[in-house]
Design an enzyme around this catalytic site. Structure first.
Site, short mmCIF file in Angstrom:
data_model
loop_
_atom_site.label_atom_id
_atom_site.label_comp_id
_atom_site.label_asym_id
_atom_site.label_seq_id
_atom_site.Cartn_x
_atom_site.Cartn_y
_atom_site.Cartn_z
N SER A 50 30.75 20.97 42.35
CA SER A 50 30.81 20.14 41.13
C SER A 50 31.23 18.70 41.43
CB SER A 50 31.75 20.79 40.12
OG SER A 50 33.02 21.01 40.67
N CYS A 80 27.98 28.32 37.45
CA CYS A 80 29.02 28.09 38.48
C CYS A 80 29.44 26.62 38.49
CB CYS A 80 28.52 28.60 39.83
SG CYS A 80 29.89 28.94 40.95
N ARG A 109 38.69 25.94 38.26
CA ARG A 109 37.82 25.85 39.43
C ARG A 109 38.33 26.78 40.53
NH1 ARG A 109 37.89 21.14 43.05
NH2 ARG A 109 35.95 21.19 44.26
N ILE A 137 30.22 33.17 43.58
CA ILE A 137 30.45 32.48 44.85
C ILE A 137 31.43 31.32 44.60
CG2 ILE A 137 29.39 31.26 46.80
CD1 ILE A 137 26.66 32.55 45.76
N HIS A 178 25.77 33.58 39.30
CA HIS A 178 24.50 32.96 39.68
C HIS A 178 23.33 33.83 39.24
CE1 HIS A 178 25.97 29.72 42.39
NE2 HIS A 178 27.04 30.48 42.38
N GLU A 180 20.34 33.13 39.08
CA GLU A 180 19.11 32.81 39.80
C GLU A 180 18.95 33.65 41.07
OE1 GLU A 180 21.82 31.15 39.77
OE2 GLU A 180 22.23 30.25 41.72
N1 GLN Z 1 33.56 25.92 43.83
C1 GLN Z 1 32.43 25.12 43.45
C2 GLN Z 1 32.85 23.88 42.67
O1 GLN Z 1 33.98 23.67 42.40
C3 GLN Z 1 31.43 25.93 42.64
C4 GLN Z 1 30.81 26.98 43.53
C5 GLN Z 1 29.39 27.33 43.15
O2 GLN Z 1 28.74 26.66 42.37
N2 GLN Z 1 28.88 28.35 43.80
O3 GLN Z 1 32.03 23.08 42.32
#
Ligand code: GLN
Length: 198
Positions: A50, A80, A109, A137, A178, A180
């Site tokens: 992010s 995510c 997060r 993830i 996710h 996708e």
């Molecule tokens: N930990 C990631 C973040 O803070 C997000 C992880 C992901 O999109 N798989 O942006």
């Protein structure tokens, strides 16, 4: 009329989202420039990182246009890192971490902890008959939702049981996992239906 749905293509798992959207029968395009953003009927904000995505959005002159279009009612679906981007408030973000915002939620997060880098679980999702095999993830969870936010999914088991991992608020949707990954397009179809309702 065939809808055009964009995938924010600054970083992250863009191709998998484009494929899932195309198999739902919409025109799916990568969005990297303001002119592409202006042309879409809906937008997916993918997983990735992010903080990196926000920095790139700024560099590509997309951050303000993204904020404006989402505020004006563009249907958007964040997964995510994309969920973090759509959130109004972030806990455990990088110092001064900015978002696009729009969703009246607080996300935490990397909420599942470093030791639980990724995990998978079959989840019940509101509006779907059969469970969704959800892949997480380094995922965020939703710490708090505002009054207009509907919960779509919660973690079922383990130490994070009950945590909110799917939400919808009007024209906005987000999942910690996710959808996708793995070829199940039912969540993308939910978003396509939301875009079609306009
Ligand atoms: N930990 C990631 C973040 O803070 C997000 C992880 C992901 O999109 N798989 O942006």
């Amino acid at each position: 009329m065939t809808q055009t749905i964009g995938v924010l293509a600054l970083q992250g798992d863009v191709r998998e989202h484009l494929r899932a959207l195309a198999s739902c029968g919409v025109d799916a395009i990568a969005v990297r420039r303001p002119a592409e953003l202006a042309a879409v009927d809906g937008l997916v904000l993918p997983g990735g990182e992010s903080t990196t995505m926000v920095k790139l959005a700024r560099i590509f002159d997309l951050l303000e246009p993204l904020r404006e279009r989402v505020k004006d009612g563009l249907p958007a679906f964040g997964t995510c890192a994309g969920m973090i981007l759509l959130a109004d408030r972030v806990e455990d973000g990088a110092p001064g971490q900015e978002t696009v915002g729009g969703l009246d939620i607080t996300v935490r997060r990397n909420a599942f902890g470093r030791q639980v880098d990724s995990f998978e679980e079959d989840l019940h999702v509101e509006g779907l008959d059969d469970p969704v095999h959800a892949v997480f993830i380094r995922a965020p969870w939703v710490e708090e939702v505002g009054p207009g936010v509907e919960t779509l999914a919660r973690v079922a088991a383990g130490p994070a049981a009950g945590r909110i991992v799917g939400v919808r608020q009007g024209h906005l949707m987000a999942t910690s996992f996710h959808p996708e990954v793995g070829g199940d397009t039912r969540i993308h179809q939910m978003f396509v239906d939301l875009v079609r309702r306009g």
